[in-house]
Design an enzyme around this catalytic site. Structure first.
Site, short mmCIF file in Angstrom:
data_model
loop_
_atom_site.label_atom_id
_atom_site.label_comp_id
_atom_site.label_asym_id
_atom_site.label_seq_id
_atom_site.Cartn_x
_atom_site.Cartn_y
_atom_site.Cartn_z
N ASN A 40 1.17 15.90 -5.79
CA ASN A 40 0.74 15.28 -4.53
C ASN A 40 1.89 14.39 -4.04
OD1 ASN A 40 0.72 12.97 -6.14
ND2 ASN A 40 -1.50 12.95 -6.39
N ASP B 81 -10.10 18.57 -1.05
CA ASP B 81 -9.42 17.39 -1.61
C ASP B 81 -8.27 16.96 -0.70
OD1 ASP B 81 -9.06 15.52 -3.87
OD2 ASP B 81 -7.14 16.55 -4.08
#
Ligand code: COA
Length: 346
Positions: A27, A221
């Site tokens: 991420n 997400d």
């Protein structure tokens, strides 16, 4: 990827998959994306579920993800570590299979291992001749009558919970365009509300033409993460995902809109509600439908990855206030459960 089928362990099918975490799994903070972890969990569950449901004669089938129970992200997984995902079938009803999955991170330089995630997933076997046909699940052998009884309790309680979540399915989140966002006040629901649109292609799908649950969870997400980052403008991480129900299949060629809005903030956490709506481009007569809904909890982080206080959410309407109160109830319940689990372990 290394896949080591362990065959039968304590009378139940089990499986371990391992994979090194690469830079494209990261991420923006540099750790493994929560969505990547959810995707690995789902893959392991799908393999073991499909393998089990094909151990009988009759129709060949594929196990479709129907539900994921609440999942906590206990520790971050780092790039360069090895993720070991182990899956075990723990309960079977007439038409569904419960799979418990554990994710362990391993630092291969020091050998240190940590349990990073635990998840419970439910799969339903669909016939390969007609994916709208649900077939019967071969029963598993339990290590004791107590195990079977506990499994039955989990099965019955999720059935009750599913009926309750269906009621939320008429609600919509209107996409907010960028110029419009500029006129919104910071920290309101409208300010951070976000959507992404994605065309479902072959690489998102099973061999049978419908989306892998893990692909959907990763997109969900991602949207929840955008909402959280827009609200607090810091690095953020996924802390947990509440139960997710996969109400309807999403087929290849559908356009999906994944939308998220903030529902609740505590001192150091944010709850984001995410909807997935599917629209068939080719067989358009079916119209748009709600395929999945879920609540994600995010934490804001400082530059040393320590949790930060979150700007309080400014609610502007009665509906937002109602969702805030409901979010607060979920937050308090989850907190009490975490404390009770901690005390039980001590
Ligand atoms: N969670 C857990 N189990 C579920 C479920 C859910 N959300 N929805 C249905 N089931 C189980 C039921 O308990 C039942 O098992 P039982 O008879 O042993 O109790 C079985 O599925 C069939 O239930 P039924 O009501 O006849 O089926 P349905 O019309 O609700 O269809 C699915 C169930 C899963 C086939 C359907 O909801 C679906 O296609 N969902 C999408 C699956 C998918 O595409 N997954 C990938 C994710 S995008």
């Amino acid at each position: 990827m290394l896949r080591l089928p362990l065959g039968i362990m304590s009378g139940r099918l089990a499986l371990i998959t391992s994979r090194i975490m690469r830079p494209d799994d990261a991420n923006i903070v540099g750790n493994v994306h929560g969505g990547t972890v959810l995707k690995m969990i789902e893959e392991a569950g799908c393999i073991i579920g499909t393998r089990h449901c094909n151990t009988q004669t009759g129709d060949r089938c594929v196990a479709a993800l129907a539900r994921v129970e609440r999942t906590d992200f206990l520790y971050p997984m780092l790039i360069g570590q090895v993720a070991h995902v182990s899956a075990e079938i723990t309960y079977t009803s007439k038409h569904s299979v419960e799979v418990q999955v554990n994710v362990v991170s391993e630092d291969i330089l020091s050998g240190a291992k940590k349990l990073t995630n635990k998840a419970t997933l439910w799969y339903v076997p669909l016939s390969l001749q007609n994916v709208d046909k649900i077939i019967e699940v071969p029963p598993i052998e339990y290590s004791s009558p107590k195990q079977e009884e506990l499994g039955k309790k989990r099965y019955e309680s999720q059935k009750i919970e599913r009926v309750e979540t269906k009621e939320r399915n008429d609600d919509i989140i209107t996409p907010v365009s960028l110029p419009e966002r500029k006129t919104k006040e910071p920290f309101t629901v409208g300010f951070s509300q976000s959507s992404l649109i994605h065309l479902i292609g072959p690489s998102d799908c099973t061999l049978h033409g419908f989306v892998h649950g893990g692909v959907t969870m990763k997109l969900m997400d991602e949207v929840a993460g955008i909402v959280a980052a827009r609200h607090c403008k810091t690095n953020i991480v996924t802390a947990s995902v509440d139960a997710i129900n996969f109400h309807r299949k999403i087929n290849k060629g559908c356009v999906i809109t994944v939308s998220g809005r903030m529902t609740f903030t505590s001192n150091k956490s944010m709850e984001i509600e995410v909807f997935v709506d599917a629209d068939q481009l080719v067989n358009a007569e079916e119209g748009k439908y709600r395929a999945v809904t879920a609540f994600f909890t995010y934490i804001s982080l400082d530059t040393k990855n320590k949790p930060l206080p979150v700007p309080p959410l400014k609610v502007e309407s009665e509906a937002e206030q109602k969702r805030f109160e409901e979010g607060k109830q979920r937050y308090l319940q989850n907190k009490a459960k975490r404390l009770a689990d901690k005390e039980q372990k001590q």
